[in-house]
Design a protein around this motif. Sequence first.
Motif, PDB file in Angstrom:
ATOM      1  N   GLY A 100       6.058  -0.972  -8.194  1.00 53.44           N
ATOM      2  CA  GLY A 100       6.369  -0.402  -6.899  1.00 53.44           C
ATOM      3  C   GLY A 100       5.474   0.777  -6.531  1.00 53.44           C
ATOM      4  N   THR A 101       5.964   1.605  -5.602  1.00 52.66           N
ATOM      5  CA  THR A 101       5.177   2.673  -4.993  1.00 52.66           C
ATOM      6  C   THR A 101       5.551   4.032  -5.564  1.00 52.66           C
ATOM      7  OG1 THR A 101       4.971   1.457  -2.906  1.00 52.66           O
ATOM      8  CG2 THR A 101       4.665   3.839  -2.806  1.00 52.66           C
ATOM      9  N   THR A 102       4.539   4.817  -5.903  1.00 50.31           N
ATOM     10  CA  THR A 102       4.748   6.210  -6.304  1.00 50.31           C
ATOM     11  C   THR A 102       4.553   7.109  -5.090  1.00 50.31           C
ATOM     12  OG1 THR A 102       3.990   5.758  -8.548  1.00 50.31           O
ATOM     13  CG2 THR A 102       3.968   8.052  -7.842  1.00 50.31           C
ATOM     14  N   THR A 133       6.870  10.768   2.007  1.00 50.34           N
ATOM     15  CA  THR A 133       6.227   9.800   2.904  1.00 50.34           C
ATOM     16  C   THR A 133       4.728   9.703   2.636  1.00 50.34           C
ATOM     17  OG1 THR A 133       5.682  11.371   4.692  1.00 50.34           O
ATOM     18  CG2 THR A 133       7.892  10.405   4.694  1.00 50.34           C
ATOM     19  N   ARG A 134       4.228  10.546   1.746  1.00 55.37           N
ATOM     20  CA  ARG A 134       2.784  10.612   1.518  1.00 55.37           C
ATOM     21  C   ARG A 134       2.410  10.187   0.107  1.00 55.37           C
ATOM     22  NH1 ARG A 134       0.139  13.537   5.679  1.00 55.37           N
ATOM     23  NH2 ARG A 134       1.675  14.271   7.196  1.00 55.37           N
ATOM     24  N   THR A 135       1.140   9.842  -0.042  1.00 56.22           N
ATOM     25  CA  THR A 135       0.655   9.372  -1.329  1.00 56.22           C
ATOM     26  C   THR A 135       0.450  10.532  -2.290  1.00 56.22           C
ATOM     27  OG1 THR A 135      -1.131   8.153  -2.436  1.00 56.22           O
ATOM     28  CG2 THR A 135      -1.766   9.519  -0.557  1.00 56.22           C
ATOM     29  N   PRO A 136       0.633  10.280  -3.604  1.00 61.48           N
ATOM     30  CA  PRO A 136       0.253  11.268  -4.608  1.00 61.48           C
ATOM     31  C   PRO A 136      -1.204  11.102  -5.021  1.00 61.48           C
ATOM     32  CG  PRO A 136       1.292   9.426  -5.687  1.00 61.48           C
ATOM     33  CD  PRO A 136       1.297   9.112  -4.201  1.00 61.48           C
ATOM     34  N   GLY A 137      -1.888  10.110  -4.422  1.00 63.69           N
ATOM     35  CA  GLY A 137      -3.265   9.808  -4.800  1.00 63.69           C
ATOM     36  C   GLY A 137      -3.338   8.661  -5.786  1.00 63.69           C
ATOM     37  N   ALA A 151      -2.850  15.135   1.383  1.00 65.80           N
ATOM     38  CA  ALA A 151      -2.217  13.844   1.114  1.00 65.80           C
ATOM     39  C   ALA A 151      -1.888  13.113   2.408  1.00 65.80           C
ATOM     40  CB  ALA A 151      -0.955  14.045   0.291  1.00 65.80           C
ATOM     41  N   PHE A 152      -2.369  11.876   2.525  1.00 64.10           N
ATOM     42  CA  PHE A 152      -2.161  11.121   3.757  1.00 64.10           C
ATOM     43  C   PHE A 152      -0.919  10.236   3.650  1.00 64.10           C
ATOM     44  CE2 PHE A 152      -5.217   8.811   1.088  1.00 64.10           C
ATOM     45  CZ  PHE A 152      -4.656   7.539   1.015  1.00 64.10           C
ATOM     46  N   PRO A 153      -0.355   9.807   4.778  1.00 66.55           N
ATOM     47  CA  PRO A 153       0.833   8.946   4.744  1.00 66.55           C
ATOM     48  C   PRO A 153       0.562   7.652   3.996  1.00 66.55           C
ATOM     49  CG  PRO A 153       0.503   9.843   6.947  1.00 66.55           C
ATOM     50  CD  PRO A 153      -0.722  10.196   6.161  1.00 66.55           C
ATOM     51  N   ILE A 154       1.549   7.211   3.248  1.00 70.39           N
ATOM     52  CA  ILE A 154       1.420   5.972   2.483  1.00 70.39           C
ATOM     53  C   ILE A 154       1.087   4.820   3.431  1.00 70.39           C
ATOM     54  CG2 ILE A 154       2.734   4.273   1.147  1.00 70.39           C
ATOM     55  CD1 ILE A 154       4.206   6.680  -0.135  1.00 70.39           C
ATOM     56  N   ASP A 155       0.058   4.047   3.050  1.00 70.00           N
ATOM     57  CA  ASP A 155      -0.426   2.934   3.874  1.00 70.00           C
ATOM     58  C   ASP A 155      -0.821   1.803   2.941  1.00 70.00           C
ATOM     59  OD1 ASP A 155      -1.624   1.147   5.579  1.00 70.00           O
ATOM     60  OD2 ASP A 155      -3.257   2.473   6.186  1.00 70.00           O
ATOM     61  N   ARG A 206      -8.943   0.447   5.496  1.00 71.99           N
ATOM     62  CA  ARG A 206      -8.062   1.471   6.051  1.00 71.99           C
ATOM     63  C   ARG A 206      -8.858   2.665   6.562  1.00 71.99           C
ATOM     64  NH1 ARG A 206      -4.887   1.196   0.574  1.00 71.99           N
ATOM     65  NH2 ARG A 206      -3.964  -0.878   0.730  1.00 71.99           N
ATOM     66  N   THR A 207      -8.184   3.485   7.349  1.00 70.33           N
ATOM     67  CA  THR A 207      -8.786   4.721   7.838  1.00 70.33           C
ATOM     68  C   THR A 207      -7.866   5.892   7.527  1.00 70.33           C
ATOM     69  OG1 THR A 207      -7.774   4.495  10.031  1.00 70.33           O
ATOM     70  CG2 THR A 207      -9.986   3.532   9.720  1.00 70.33           C
TER      71      THR A 207
END
Length: 498
Positions: free
Chosen positions: A151-153, A160-164, A407-411, A419-420
């Motif tokens: 799944g997603t971290t 709502t954002r990525t940890p990288g 950190a950008f929103p999870i996409d 992606r952008t």
Amino acid sequence: MTLPDLPPADLPNAVCRMPVHVVAAQLARGETTSVALVDACRTVWESQNGQINAIVVADFEAAREAAAQSDARRQAGRTRGALDGVPFSIKESFDVAGWPTTCGAPARTGHRAVADAVVVERLRAHGAVLLGKTNVPLGLRDWQSYNAIYGTTRNPHDLTRTPGGSSGGSAAAVCAGMSYFDIGSDIGSSLRNPAHYCGVFSHKSSHGIVPLRGHGNAEAGFVEQDINVAGPVARSARDLELVLRAIAGPDAADAPAWQLELPPCDLDRLADFRVAVLSTHPLAEVDATVSGAIENLGHWLAEQGAQVAWNVRPDFDAAELWRVYVLLLRATTSFHMDDAAFAEAMRRVDPAKVDDMDYATMQFTGATLTHRQWLLMQHARERFARAWSRFFGDYDVLLCPAASTTAFPIDEVGEPWQRTIQVNGKPLPLTSQLFWAGHSGLCGLPSTVAPIGPARDGLPVGVQIVARRFGDLTSLRFAQRLEDAGYGYRAPPCLSQP
């Protein structure tokens, strides 16, 4: 450092906010036990991991047993050093005997490692206590950390954002207090951008000083994987050095012939450093939230007496380096492609676009390089390395971004190169920030990421501290002095909500 005045329910979180060197000192003085540290990490994991999903394979019972053995050694006066009894986690791509190593690929869910990776073996030899494995993207090929198995971290500072990625689980676990440190890997900013996004410290070691045997489903060989390195993630720059000293050095087959002795850093105060600042670049525009924080740091350093030079660059063609880096990056990662994927890459190579600078084109060109083409590119790499050597004759460290944005929103739609991200209000290719990975990474330079935020948008922001090759102790010393001055880890809001 002492425990803050917190209600009993939040005490495990407070314990797990501490740096390694602090709990190591407490262990040495008999003020805590390894079992207590493992139990505290487990409490945080049980309360937070359901949302963050950082440690995705765990064995706390085995960890508690190992912790009890550490406590018994300490009682008997047979401690193995500063890391003895300190709980840690490991990136999922490193082998642990009997545990799965999937790199997020569903086809490998049945795989079990037969032996520990070198870094795991060395940390266990130092008495560190393994808690579990941290999440990664599929094939370690994303600046996010999600896959069909685990799944997603999510970023502990903003779910709502990525940890990288690809060491996103590593940074998220350390940030949230689930473990005291983690070992990740970095070939395309995989240690650097997660530390920057999560507000923790990381160190991309000089290429070749930490053995990669047992990483990424690769068999041991005569040479390390090109560009790729291993390194620690922690909540203190001092912890990075402690862990690096434990895992660095020749692999067993090479140990009879050579030993590692990194050059010492003779600089003590920030004012002693000659600092170059490069907060953005024409080839990889950086958002003002990040570039502004780095510029503010540069001005503050100048006020402290450091010699600061602005917008200086090594004397090479950065566009040429970018192209060589992407081609060699995709050449070395093609090892992990199956026959069908390689055949598809061969089909998509267009001879008419062999000099195209578009990332989507270069990734297929790189994956299908001939060995002769690969060898010819080493001449360019040597030119870049000589330019870096000249640069570090004038400067001790280069301060630059680890990534183009906070950190950008999870996409999770499409492939990473499709992606952008929003940079200064306009969409830019997500892959453009790979520039900040390859700029120093192609030539094997060490990079320490230290938190200097929050940024203007309230999210963590870090600075990438680059030093000359094998100057690991220099970039680490600079990060340690920044930490002494107040630039350090700050716990995310979720830690006050057990």
